[in-house]
Design an enzyme around this catalytic site. Structure first.
Site, PDB file in Angstrom:
ATOM      1  CG  ASP A   1      75.922 -66.361  24.631  1.00  0.00           C
ATOM      2  OD1 ASP A   1      76.784 -65.974  25.438  1.00  0.00           O
ATOM      3  OD2 ASP A   1      76.157 -67.179  23.719  1.00  0.00           O
TER       4      ASP A   1
ATOM      5  NE  ARG B   1      76.645 -75.283  14.138  1.00  0.00           N
ATOM      6  CZ  ARG B   1      77.962 -75.269  14.170  1.00  0.00           C
ATOM      7  NH1 ARG B   1      78.657 -75.147  13.056  1.00  0.00           N
ATOM      8  NH2 ARG B   1      78.597 -75.388  15.319  1.00  0.00           N
TER       9      ARG B   1
ATOM     10  CG  ASP C   1      83.714 -52.304  30.125  1.00  0.00           C
ATOM     11  OD1 ASP C   1      84.589 -51.655  30.741  1.00  0.00           O
ATOM     12  OD2 ASP C   1      83.268 -51.945  29.027  1.00  0.00           O
TER      13      ASP C   1
ATOM     14  CB  THR D   1      85.484 -74.304  23.872  1.00  0.00           C
ATOM     15  OG1 THR D   1      84.499 -73.553  23.169  1.00  0.00           O
ATOM     16  CG2 THR D   1      84.885 -74.934  25.094  1.00  0.00           C
TER      17      THR D   1
ATOM     18  CE  LYS E   1      74.006 -69.761  22.677  1.00  0.00           C
ATOM     19  NZ  LYS E   1      74.810 -68.714  22.027  1.00  0.00           N
TER      20      LYS E   1
ATOM     21  CE  LYS F   1      80.329 -66.550  25.001  1.00  0.00           C
ATOM     22  NZ  LYS F   1      79.253 -66.580  24.003  1.00  0.00           N
TER      23      LYS F   1
END
Ligand code: C5P
Length: 232
Positions: free
Chosen positions: A59, A211, A64, A119, A32, A61
C-alpha cells in the site's frame, strides 16, 4: 482471487511485524504493508514476508508523472507482491502507464487498485483546497470509472460504497474496504464502519482490518473471527 481478509500490518519495524506474524502458525493471512513499514525497512521486508508464505498488498499509493510511476511499478512487480495501489487523481495516463510497468514479461501482474478520494478528505476540503466543486460521491465514482477504463482491477473504498461501486463498474471490479470493526468492538478513529458480516453482505471483495486484529488480546482468534464472518 476470492474474498479474503487482509491484515493491515501497521507496525514501525520488522521486529514488531515478525513478532506479530509468528503468532500465526496455521493459516498464512494476506497482509498489507504500508508506507511506514516499507520506508523503515525497505524492500527486504516484502521479500521476507513473502518468503514466509503470505500474500502481500503493498500500500504505497503512487502518484507521480506517468513515466516515473511506470518504472516504479516495474520495480514493485519484481518484488512479487499480489496487490498494489496508486492515486486515481494521477490521471488515466498515469494509471495506464502503471499497468504497463506492472505487467511482467509473461503477461501476468499484481492486482492494481486505485485510491479515489482519501477518506480524510471531506467535501469542504475538496472544494476549498482542491477546487473540486462536485459532490464527493460523484467524484469518487468518476475516479472509479477512470480506474476501470484504465484497466485497473478495483478501488479502495468504504464498505458503505462497495455496493454502488459494483453497480457502477461491474461485479468483477474489486472493492477493497478498510473501516471494518466487530459489532462489539472499539471504533477508534474510524468514522463510518461495518462489521465483516455486513461487508460480506454488501459485496466487499477484500476487507482490510488493522487494529481489531493487531491490538486484540488474541490476534489469531480475532483474525479467525473475521474470516468466519467474511469468507466462510
Ligand atoms: O486499524 P484499522 O482497521 O483502522 O486499519 C485500517 C487500515 O486501512 C489502515 O492501514 C489504514 O491506513 C487503511 N485505510 C483506511 N481508510 C482508507 C484507506 C486506508 O483506514 N480510506
Amino acid at each position: 482471487m476470492g474474498k479474503d481478509v487482509i491484515i493491515a500490518c501497521d507496525f514501525a519495524s520488522a521486529a514488531d511485524t515478525f513478532a506479530f506474524l509468528d503468532k500465526f502458525t496455521g493459516r498464512k493471512p494476506f497482509v498489507k504493508i504500508g508506507m511506514e513499514l516499507f520506508y523503515a525497512e525497505g524492500p527486504s521486508i516484502v521479500r521476507e514476508i513473502k518468503a514466509r508464505g503470505h500474500k502481500i498488498f503493498l500500500d504505497l499509493k503512487l502518484h507521480d508523472i506517468p513515466n516515473t510511476v511506470k518504472k516504479s511499478m516495474a520495480v514493485l512487480s519484481r518484488l512479487d507482491v499480489d496487490m498494489t495501489n496508486l492515486h486515481a487523481a494521477g490521471t488515466k495516463a498515469m494509471m495506464e502507464a502503471a499497468i504497463e510497468g506492472l505487467t511482467k514479461p509473461d503477461g501476468t501482474r499484481p492486482l492494481l487498485i486505485a485510491v479515489t478520494q482519501l477518506t480524510s478528505t471531506d467535501q469542504e476540503r475538496m472544494e476549498k483546497d482542491l477546487l473540486i466543486e462536485k459532490p464527493i460521491a460523484e467524484v469518487v465514482m468518476h475516479y472509479a470509472k477512470n480506474a476501470k477504463e484504465s484497466g485497473l482491477d478495483g478501488v479502495v473504498c468504504s464498505p458503505l460504497e462497495a455496493g454502488v461501486v459494483h453497480d457502477t463498474c461491474g461485479k468483477s471490479f474489486l472493492t477493497v474496504t478498510p473501516g471494518v470493526r466487530f459489532a462489539d468492538g472499539d471504533i477508534g478513529d474510524q468514522k463510518r464502519v461495518m462489521t465483516p458480516a455486513e461487508a460480506k453482505k454488501i459485496g466487499s471483495d477484500y476487507i482490510v482490518v488493522g487494529r481489531p486484529i493487531t491490538a486484540a488480546a488474541d490476534p489469531v482468534a480475532a483474525y479467525e473471527r473475521c474470516v468466519a464472518e467474511f469468507v466462510d
